[in-house]
Design an enzyme around this catalytic site. Structure first.
Site, PDB file in Angstrom:
ATOM      1  N   GLY A   1       0.809  -1.215   0.000  1.00  0.00           N
ATOM      2  CA  GLY A   1       0.000   0.000   0.000  1.00  0.00           C
ATOM      3  C   GLY A   1       0.840   1.261   0.000  1.00  0.00           C
ATOM      4  O   GLY A   1       2.072   1.218   0.078  1.00  0.00           O
TER       5      GLY A   1
ATOM      6  N   GLY B   1       0.197  -1.251   6.681  1.00  0.00           N
ATOM      7  CA  GLY B   1      -0.809  -0.250   6.966  1.00  0.00           C
ATOM      8  C   GLY B   1      -2.139  -0.888   7.286  1.00  0.00           C
ATOM      9  O   GLY B   1      -2.241  -2.103   7.466  1.00  0.00           O
ATOM     10  N   ALA B   2      -3.177  -0.064   7.339  1.00  0.00           N
ATOM     11  CA  ALA B   2      -4.539  -0.557   7.593  1.00  0.00           C
ATOM     12  C   ALA B   2      -5.524   0.412   6.958  1.00  0.00           C
ATOM     13  O   ALA B   2      -5.257   1.611   6.854  1.00  0.00           O
ATOM     14  CB  ALA B   2      -4.805  -0.685   9.082  1.00  0.00           C
ATOM     15  N   ASP B   3      -6.655  -0.124   6.544  1.00  0.00           N
ATOM     16  CA  ASP B   3      -7.742   0.731   6.064  1.00  0.00           C
ATOM     17  C   ASP B   3      -8.555   1.252   7.244  1.00  0.00           C
ATOM     18  O   ASP B   3      -9.098   2.350   7.193  1.00  0.00           O
ATOM     19  CB  ASP B   3      -8.627  -0.046   5.092  1.00  0.00           C
TER      20      ASP B   3
ATOM     21  N   GLU C   1      -1.029 -10.708   2.823  1.00  0.00           N
ATOM     22  CA  GLU C   1      -0.732  -9.925   4.021  1.00  0.00           C
ATOM     23  C   GLU C   1      -0.994 -10.747   5.279  1.00  0.00           C
ATOM     24  O   GLU C   1      -0.202 -10.731   6.226  1.00  0.00           O
ATOM     25  CB  GLU C   1      -1.582  -8.651   4.037  1.00  0.00           C
TER      26      GLU C   1
END
Length: 223
Positions: free
Chosen positions: A29, A82-84, A103
């Site tokens: 990402g 990362g993260a949403d 992931e």
């Protein structure tokens, strides 16, 4: 600071967790791209990386960082991604970049998951961001009906007018309308639906630490 600057800030902050001689798990990402660029400045300290996507592998190799196959590694000290969305317990929604299955595989190898994100990703309850679910194509409509029973609306992700193909050759459903207040139970349930390759709830592989970029600097959350 704008969002791009916050991403750079947390990516650089993640370097403090890397110790000499380690193999580093690397996610996918835009925020992770910042981390890969930062990692390149200390690449002589690490033995290499295990990557969660072809895109990240290409970026790592372009920086001269060795990319190792996950099957060649018994464990990793840490995984940086990362993260949403991330909630107050360290559970996350991931998969906006369509790499959720790999992931989760790399995260499962790691002793610690270091989440790097800007403060817009920090939410009280998961579900505002559309939940990505990697599915076997022939099961897509069956799975969409199951989500409808939970109040969700599943939409096939497209790319160039055609169903997006993941690195694994599968499709992605993006599900809106969910309120995931019990992430662990929800992840376990959806993973058992026939045709689901991976659901983008990361509760079994939740974050150990979140480096959250804020206007005041990096806020460190531990779970």
């Amino acid at each position: 600071m704008n969002q791009d600057q916050l991403k750079t800030l947390v990516a650089q902050a993640a370097l403090q967790y890397i110790e000499p001689g380690q193999i580093v798990g690397v996610g996918t990402g835009s925020t992770v791209n910042k981390f890969i660029d930062a990692l390149a400045t200390v690449k002589q300290r690490i033995r290499g990386a295990v990557s969660s996507s072809e895109a990240s592998s290409e970026r790592l190799r372009a920086h001269g960082i060795a990319v190792l196959d996950a099957n060649a590694v018994e464990s990793l000290a840490l995984y940086v991604d990362g993260a949403d969305e991330i909630d107050p317990h360290g559970c996350m929604i991931k998969g906006g970049g369509a790499a959720l299955t790999r992931e989760k595989i790399v995260a499962a190898l790691a002793e610690r998951f270091i989440c790097i994100a800007d403060e817009s990703k920090y939410v009280p309850v998961l579900g505002r961001f559309a939940l990505p679910v990697e599915v076997i194509p022939m099961a897509a409509q069956q799975i969409a009906r199951r989500f409808a029973a939970h109040g969700g609306v599943a939409t096939l992700r497209l790319q160039g007018g055609q169903p997006l193909r993941t690195d694994n050759g599968q499709h992605i459903l993006d599900v809106t309308g969910l309120c995931i207040d019990e992430p662990l139970a929800f992840e376990s349930e959806v993973n058992n639906w026939p045709g689901v390759v991976c659901v983008g709830v990361f509760a079994h592989q939740k974050a150990s630490v979140c480096l959250l970029g804020t206007a005041e600097g990096v806020r460190t959350l531990r779970f």
